[in-house]
Write an enzyme that holds these catalytic residues in place. Structure first.
Site, PDB file in Angstrom:
ATOM      1  N   HIS A 202       0.842  -1.197   0.000  1.00 12.88           N
ATOM      2  CA  HIS A 202       0.000   0.000   0.000  1.00 12.88           C
ATOM      3  C   HIS A 202       0.874   1.243   0.000  1.00 12.88           C
ATOM      4  O   HIS A 202       2.035   1.214   0.426  1.00 12.88           O
ATOM      5  CB  HIS A 202      -0.954   0.023   1.200  1.00 12.88           C
ATOM      6  CG  HIS A 202      -0.287   0.349   2.514  1.00 12.88           C
ATOM      7  ND1 HIS A 202      -0.169   1.634   3.000  1.00 12.88           N
ATOM      8  CD2 HIS A 202       0.306  -0.446   3.435  1.00 12.88           C
ATOM      9  CE1 HIS A 202       0.452   1.618   4.162  1.00 12.88           C
ATOM     10  NE2 HIS A 202       0.758   0.363   4.451  1.00 12.88           N
ATOM     11  N   CYS A 203       0.316   2.334  -0.514  1.00 17.81           N
ATOM     12  CA  CYS A 203       0.989   3.623  -0.472  1.00 17.81           C
ATOM     13  C   CYS A 203       0.164   4.540   0.420  1.00 17.81           C
ATOM     14  O   CYS A 203      -0.563   4.078   1.293  1.00 17.81           O
ATOM     15  CB  CYS A 203       1.166   4.199  -1.875  1.00 17.81           C
ATOM     16  SG  CYS A 203      -0.385   4.477  -2.752  1.00 17.81           S
ATOM     17  N   ALA A 204       0.231   5.849   0.208  1.00 12.61           N
ATOM     18  CA  ALA A 204      -0.464   6.785   1.094  1.00 12.61           C
ATOM     19  C   ALA A 204      -1.973   6.685   0.998  1.00 12.61           C
ATOM     20  O   ALA A 204      -2.685   6.944   1.965  1.00 12.61           O
ATOM     21  CB  ALA A 204      -0.021   8.220   0.780  1.00 12.61           C
TER      22      ALA A 204
END
Length: 469
Positions: free
Chosen positions: A26-28
């Site tokens: 996952h990213c932001a």
């Protein structure tokens, strides 16, 4: 609203179960998933899952937008269900072969520059704060004039605002070595060699107060303060060279010979070949960028303000990072930032209009937070979750971005940094431009909101979309 654990279960089932997941990170704002079989994904079920603000394939990854904060909690629940997480680098590695050559090239370019953006953001904010503190009108509130500011204070602010760009090649070479599989510390040293004080300073050569060294009578050698492309290609080739050497040099000599040969060969190539060649390329790209931004009658703002978010949808917008870094390095200001701020604000306004106008509770719950996210500079939830679904709001947002960008270009708005926009971006305009910055955003927001409210959206469109699905 469903619990995060239930949402995690729903997502796993909708993408074809655990056996269809190759890797997940996952990213932001998004879950980034590599799947074995795209056909097993139930797109409609994903989009109708609570808290999901959009889902799409990009860069070979299936990306599900949850938004800042929420994505972390969903990811934690996914891991608790026994799905082993992967690093973003591992997911990217699996997706590298996806897309055409241009998309892969831009994705790699983005992988190098994205990690160094935070320090450039901080530098831009420092510049904005210094502009505010040293502004004559602000000083007058305290009975001071610019001459009252201590020279030591100015020196301290220069440390904050000049360091990142003075040693930019070291940052770029470090990141390039990291991305291309070399030893980042070698990249740092190579980058520092490019700005060694023993070399004529690039800025001094540029303003005529120093001259480049002429090697062999025709190769100009100088420092590469603020340069990007020479450091990028030195990092790229240096990492490849280091890996090749490690395969051929005996282990007993690897620690000594590999870094020695990598540094020696690459700094010779860097100063005598790569640097001079790509410095010319860099100047040509900058000249083209400046020529576009300097187009008369606000044409640049009109074009960039309209097309920027279309480029974001394609996923190749990381190329703009390079252009903005070049502008800041050479001009000290960034006209591009003001224009793309208008494009981002307009998409947020279009999404806000949908959220306020619709009577559907789920769409309202999706649109309103997504619009706020856009006003903080992150448009993906608004674009993929709302505006693109109904298309007209997206188009109204493009028109609003063009209107605001047109004004920003006319009044020559220029930020002191990059990568922060709309509300946080205000910090880049804490000088005599602040009123124009606010007006540009208001124009974008007003046009996009009004068009979306009047002709860009109604609940019938949602009903038609459901029937089509």
């Amino acid at each position: 609203m469903a619990e995060n654990r239930d949402i995690a279960k729903e997502v796993i089932e909708a993408i074809g179960g655990e056996e269809n997941i190759a890797s997940m990170a996952h990213c932001a704002t998004r879950l980034r998933i590599m799947v074995h079989d795209k056909e097993k994904i139930d797109q409609e079920r994903i989009e109708n899952t609570d808290k999901v603000k959009g889902a799409f394939f990009n860069s070979g990854q299936y990306q599900i937008i949850f938004g800042t904060g929420t994505v972390n909690r969903i990811y934690e629940e996914v891991e608790k269900l026994g799905i082993a997480g992967s690093s973003k680098e591992e997911v990217k590695e699996q997706g590298k072969k996806q897309g055409n050559m241009f998309q892969r090239m831009i994705r790699t370019f983005g992988d190098v520059f994205v990690p160094i953006i935070p320090v450039l953001v901080a530098t831009g904010l420092f510049m904005g704060l210094r502009g505010l503190i040293t502004h004559p009108e602000v000083l007058s509130w305290f009975g001071l004039v610019p001459e009252d500011i201590s020279a030591n204070f100015i020196l301290f602010t220069q440390v904050l605002t000049d360091t990142a760009f003075a040693f930019l090649p070291a940052l770029v070479a470090w990141s390039a070595f990291r991305v291309f599989g070399g030893s980042p510390v070698i990249g740092i040293v190579l980058g520092l060699m490019l700005v060694n004080p023993a070399l004529p300073n690039a800025y001094a050569v540029g303003n005529g107060s120093a001259e480049a060294l002429m090697m062999f009578g025709f190769i100009p050698v100088l420092g590469y303060q603020g340069s990007v492309l020479p450091a990028f290609f030195i990092g790229f080739l240096g990492a490849k060279l280091e890996r090749a050497l490690r395969k051929r040099i005996p282990e007993a000599l690897d620690l000594i010979l590999t870094p020695f040969l990598t540094l020696l060969i690459m700094i010779l190539l860097g100063l005598f070949a790569i640097g001079p060649i790509f410095h010319i390329v860099e100047e040509a790209i900058l000249a083209g960028t400046v020529a576009v931004l300097d187009l008369p009658f606000g044409i640049a703002g009109l074009l960039i303000g309209f097309f920027h978010q279309i480029v974001v949808v394609t996923g190749v917008h990381h190329i703009f990072n390079f252009l903005e870094i070049q502008l800041l390095e050479t001009r000290g200001v960034n006209a591009f930032n003001a224009i793309i701020t208008c494009a981002i604000a307009a998409q947020g306004a279009a999404c806000l209009a949908v959220g306020l106008k619709t009577k559907d509770k789920k769409l309202k719950a999706l649109a309103l937070p997504s619009s706020f996210s856009a006003f903080l500079g992150i448009t993906e939830p608004a674009i993929f979750g709302v505006n693109l679904r109904y298309m007209k709001p997206f188009i109204m947002g493009l028109i609003g971005g063009a209107a605001g960008g047109f004004f920003a270009s006319l009044v020559k708005l220029e930020g002191t940094g990059m990568a922060v926009t709309v509300l946080p971006g205000t910090l880049l305009y804490l000088n005599e431009q602040i009123v124009f910055y606010i007006v540009a955003n208001l124009i974008s927001i007003s046009v996009a909101f009004a068009l979306t409210w009047t002709i860009g959206f109604n609940d019938k469109m949602q009903q038609e979309l459901k029937k089509a699905a």
